[in-house]
Write a protein that holds these residues in place. Sequence first.
Motif, PDB file in Angstrom:
ATOM      1  N   PHE A  57       0.845  -1.188   0.000  1.00  0.00           N
ATOM      2  CA  PHE A  57       0.000   0.000   0.000  1.00  0.00           C
ATOM      3  C   PHE A  57       0.878   1.234   0.000  1.00  0.00           C
ATOM      4  O   PHE A  57       1.909   1.276   0.682  1.00  0.00           O
ATOM      5  CB  PHE A  57      -0.884   0.052   1.262  1.00  0.00           C
ATOM      6  CG  PHE A  57      -2.132  -0.758   1.169  1.00  0.00           C
ATOM      7  CD1 PHE A  57      -3.319  -0.197   0.740  1.00  0.00           C
ATOM      8  CD2 PHE A  57      -2.128  -2.100   1.522  1.00  0.00           C
ATOM      9  CE1 PHE A  57      -4.479  -0.950   0.664  1.00  0.00           C
ATOM     10  CE2 PHE A  57      -3.269  -2.861   1.447  1.00  0.00           C
ATOM     11  CZ  PHE A  57      -4.458  -2.290   1.014  1.00  0.00           C
ATOM     12  N   ALA A  59       0.451   5.298   0.952  1.00  0.00           N
ATOM     13  CA  ALA A  59      -0.468   6.168   1.693  1.00  0.00           C
ATOM     14  C   ALA A  59       0.082   7.587   1.685  1.00  0.00           C
ATOM     15  O   ALA A  59       1.290   7.793   1.799  1.00  0.00           O
ATOM     16  CB  ALA A  59      -0.624   5.663   3.130  1.00  0.00           C
ATOM     17  N   TYR A  72       5.121  10.320   1.679  1.00  0.00           N
ATOM     18  CA  TYR A  72       4.465   9.156   1.078  1.00  0.00           C
ATOM     19  C   TYR A  72       4.970   7.932   1.836  1.00  0.00           C
ATOM     20  O   TYR A  72       6.169   7.817   2.098  1.00  0.00           O
ATOM     21  CB  TYR A  72       4.836   9.061  -0.408  1.00  0.00           C
ATOM     22  CG  TYR A  72       4.119   7.974  -1.166  1.00  0.00           C
ATOM     23  CD1 TYR A  72       2.952   8.243  -1.858  1.00  0.00           C
ATOM     24  CD2 TYR A  72       4.620   6.672  -1.185  1.00  0.00           C
ATOM     25  CE1 TYR A  72       2.287   7.247  -2.554  1.00  0.00           C
ATOM     26  CE2 TYR A  72       3.962   5.671  -1.884  1.00  0.00           C
ATOM     27  CZ  TYR A  72       2.794   5.969  -2.566  1.00  0.00           C
ATOM     28  OH  TYR A  72       2.133   4.983  -3.253  1.00  0.00           O
ATOM     29  N   GLN A  77       0.032  -4.031   4.770  1.00  0.00           N
ATOM     30  CA  GLN A  77      -1.059  -4.060   5.734  1.00  0.00           C
ATOM     31  C   GLN A  77      -0.755  -5.148   6.760  1.00  0.00           C
ATOM     32  O   GLN A  77      -0.288  -6.239   6.409  1.00  0.00           O
ATOM     33  CB  GLN A  77      -2.384  -4.356   5.039  1.00  0.00           C
ATOM     34  CG  GLN A  77      -3.556  -4.360   5.994  1.00  0.00           C
ATOM     35  CD  GLN A  77      -4.872  -4.660   5.300  1.00  0.00           C
ATOM     36  OE1 GLN A  77      -4.951  -4.812   4.089  1.00  0.00           O
ATOM     37  NE2 GLN A  77      -5.925  -4.755   6.088  1.00  0.00           N
ATOM     38  N   ILE A  93      -4.961   3.936   9.448  1.00  0.00           N
ATOM     39  CA  ILE A  93      -5.845   4.638   8.512  1.00  0.00           C
ATOM     40  C   ILE A  93      -7.276   4.362   8.968  1.00  0.00           C
ATOM     41  O   ILE A  93      -7.680   3.193   9.053  1.00  0.00           O
ATOM     42  CB  ILE A  93      -5.644   4.128   7.062  1.00  0.00           C
ATOM     43  CG1 ILE A  93      -4.159   4.146   6.658  1.00  0.00           C
ATOM     44  CG2 ILE A  93      -6.512   4.924   6.091  1.00  0.00           C
ATOM     45  CD1 ILE A  93      -3.518   5.494   6.580  1.00  0.00           C
ATOM     46  N   TYR A  98     -13.644   5.329  -0.608  1.00  0.00           N
ATOM     47  CA  TYR A  98     -12.739   5.725  -1.687  1.00  0.00           C
ATOM     48  C   TYR A  98     -13.431   5.580  -3.034  1.00  0.00           C
ATOM     49  O   TYR A  98     -14.218   4.650  -3.236  1.00  0.00           O
ATOM     50  CB  TYR A  98     -11.501   4.812  -1.708  1.00  0.00           C
ATOM     51  CG  TYR A  98     -10.752   4.744  -0.411  1.00  0.00           C
ATOM     52  CD1 TYR A  98      -9.707   5.626  -0.153  1.00  0.00           C
ATOM     53  CD2 TYR A  98     -11.080   3.806   0.561  1.00  0.00           C
ATOM     54  CE1 TYR A  98      -9.004   5.572   1.044  1.00  0.00           C
ATOM     55  CE2 TYR A  98     -10.390   3.744   1.764  1.00  0.00           C
ATOM     56  CZ  TYR A  98      -9.354   4.626   2.003  1.00  0.00           C
ATOM     57  OH  TYR A  98      -8.670   4.572   3.188  1.00  0.00           O
ATOM     58  N   TRP A 133      -6.282  10.521   4.537  1.00  0.00           N
ATOM     59  CA  TRP A 133      -5.330   9.592   3.941  1.00  0.00           C
ATOM     60  C   TRP A 133      -5.891   9.016   2.650  1.00  0.00           C
ATOM     61  O   TRP A 133      -7.025   8.525   2.628  1.00  0.00           O
ATOM     62  CB  TRP A 133      -5.024   8.438   4.904  1.00  0.00           C
ATOM     63  CG  TRP A 133      -4.192   8.881   6.063  1.00  0.00           C
ATOM     64  CD1 TRP A 133      -4.639   9.175   7.323  1.00  0.00           C
ATOM     65  CD2 TRP A 133      -2.784   9.090   6.069  1.00  0.00           C
ATOM     66  NE1 TRP A 133      -3.577   9.563   8.103  1.00  0.00           N
ATOM     67  CE2 TRP A 133      -2.430   9.518   7.370  1.00  0.00           C
ATOM     68  CE3 TRP A 133      -1.784   8.960   5.102  1.00  0.00           C
ATOM     69  CZ2 TRP A 133      -1.116   9.817   7.725  1.00  0.00           C
ATOM     70  CZ3 TRP A 133      -0.480   9.255   5.466  1.00  0.00           C
ATOM     71  CH2 TRP A 133      -0.162   9.675   6.755  1.00  0.00           C
ATOM     72  N   HIS A 134      -5.116   9.070   1.595  1.00  0.00           N
ATOM     73  CA  HIS A 134      -5.442   8.455   0.307  1.00  0.00           C
ATOM     74  C   HIS A 134      -4.535   7.233   0.165  1.00  0.00           C
ATOM     75  O   HIS A 134      -3.422   7.217   0.700  1.00  0.00           O
ATOM     76  CB  HIS A 134      -5.201   9.439  -0.840  1.00  0.00           C
ATOM     77  CG  HIS A 134      -6.120  10.627  -0.777  1.00  0.00           C
ATOM     78  ND1 HIS A 134      -7.135  10.825  -1.665  1.00  0.00           N
ATOM     79  CD2 HIS A 134      -6.177  11.657   0.101  1.00  0.00           C
ATOM     80  CE1 HIS A 134      -7.781  11.936  -1.352  1.00  0.00           C
ATOM     81  NE2 HIS A 134      -7.216  12.457  -0.287  1.00  0.00           N
ATOM     82  N   LEU A 135      -5.020   6.230  -0.570  1.00  0.00           N
ATOM     83  CA  LEU A 135      -4.267   4.982  -0.676  1.00  0.00           C
ATOM     84  C   LEU A 135      -4.004   4.599  -2.124  1.00  0.00           C
ATOM     85  O   LEU A 135      -4.745   4.990  -3.032  1.00  0.00           O
ATOM     86  CB  LEU A 135      -5.036   3.835  -0.002  1.00  0.00           C
ATOM     87  CG  LEU A 135      -5.314   3.970   1.484  1.00  0.00           C
ATOM     88  CD1 LEU A 135      -6.175   2.813   1.967  1.00  0.00           C
ATOM     89  CD2 LEU A 135      -4.015   4.034   2.275  1.00  0.00           C
ATOM     90  N   ARG A 137      -3.201   0.782  -3.745  1.00  0.00           N
ATOM     91  CA  ARG A 137      -3.080  -0.648  -3.433  1.00  0.00           C
ATOM     92  C   ARG A 137      -2.363  -1.325  -4.592  1.00  0.00           C
ATOM     93  O   ARG A 137      -2.923  -1.501  -5.668  1.00  0.00           O
ATOM     94  CB  ARG A 137      -4.478  -1.235  -3.203  1.00  0.00           C
ATOM     95  CG  ARG A 137      -4.515  -2.672  -2.807  1.00  0.00           C
ATOM     96  CD  ARG A 137      -5.914  -3.114  -2.378  1.00  0.00           C
ATOM     97  NE  ARG A 137      -6.942  -2.643  -3.285  1.00  0.00           N
ATOM     98  CZ  ARG A 137      -8.228  -2.462  -2.940  1.00  0.00           C
ATOM     99  NH1 ARG A 137      -8.646  -2.710  -1.733  1.00  0.00           N
ATOM    100  NH2 ARG A 137      -9.105  -2.035  -3.833  1.00  0.00           N
ATOM    101  N   THR A 154      -9.829   9.308  -1.455  1.00  0.00           N
ATOM    102  CA  THR A 154     -10.785   9.376  -0.357  1.00  0.00           C
ATOM    103  C   THR A 154     -11.852  10.428  -0.652  1.00  0.00           C
ATOM    104  O   THR A 154     -11.539  11.554  -1.035  1.00  0.00           O
ATOM    105  CB  THR A 154     -10.057   9.714   0.956  1.00  0.00           C
ATOM    106  OG1 THR A 154      -8.954   8.831   1.096  1.00  0.00           O
ATOM    107  CG2 THR A 154     -10.978   9.562   2.144  1.00  0.00           C
TER     108      THR A 154
END
Length: 161
Positions: A57, A59, A72, A77, A93, A98, A133-135, A137, A154
């Motif tokens: 991930f 973030a 960044y 996880q 988080i 999202y 927080w934006h993710l 993956r 998000t």
Amino acid sequence: MIGKRNIHLETLDKLYLVGIRVRCPAEEYGWQIPLAAKQLDARKKEIANVSNLHQQFGAFVVDASSEEEDGYWVCHQVKKVEGVPEGMVSLRIPSQTYAVLKHRGSNMGILNTYEELHTWIAKSDLKRRLGAWHLERFYHFKDTEQIEVDLMDTIHDEKRR
């Protein structure tokens, strides 16, 4: 849906992440993040309670309001945070919703995919949460020319307001 691309909304429960924080001038993130991803991959067995060793991930906070939020994070996880390895950090988080769009190809093309996602969000009358927080993956991240990543922007969840 824009063209043939599947954009969808996804709500995740709170996430615990352990990994490496990257802070550098904006123009360097394109090559600093892949370096951190390789470092994390080489050290992944040092991290306790990893949920999926093959997935990373990213973030970040778009509109960071403090030095603690600036940068960044390249992470794995974990089920719970326990014994964070030296040189790594942990993040929590919160549960968030999202707008998600998959990017396949070069990491340098990711900005165009983000532009497409942001256009869809605006046309859908949704509002981005720039201070949250934006993710990202990552499913494939070892070759910067052939990455596969869900871009997770998000948004405000109307049910939670």
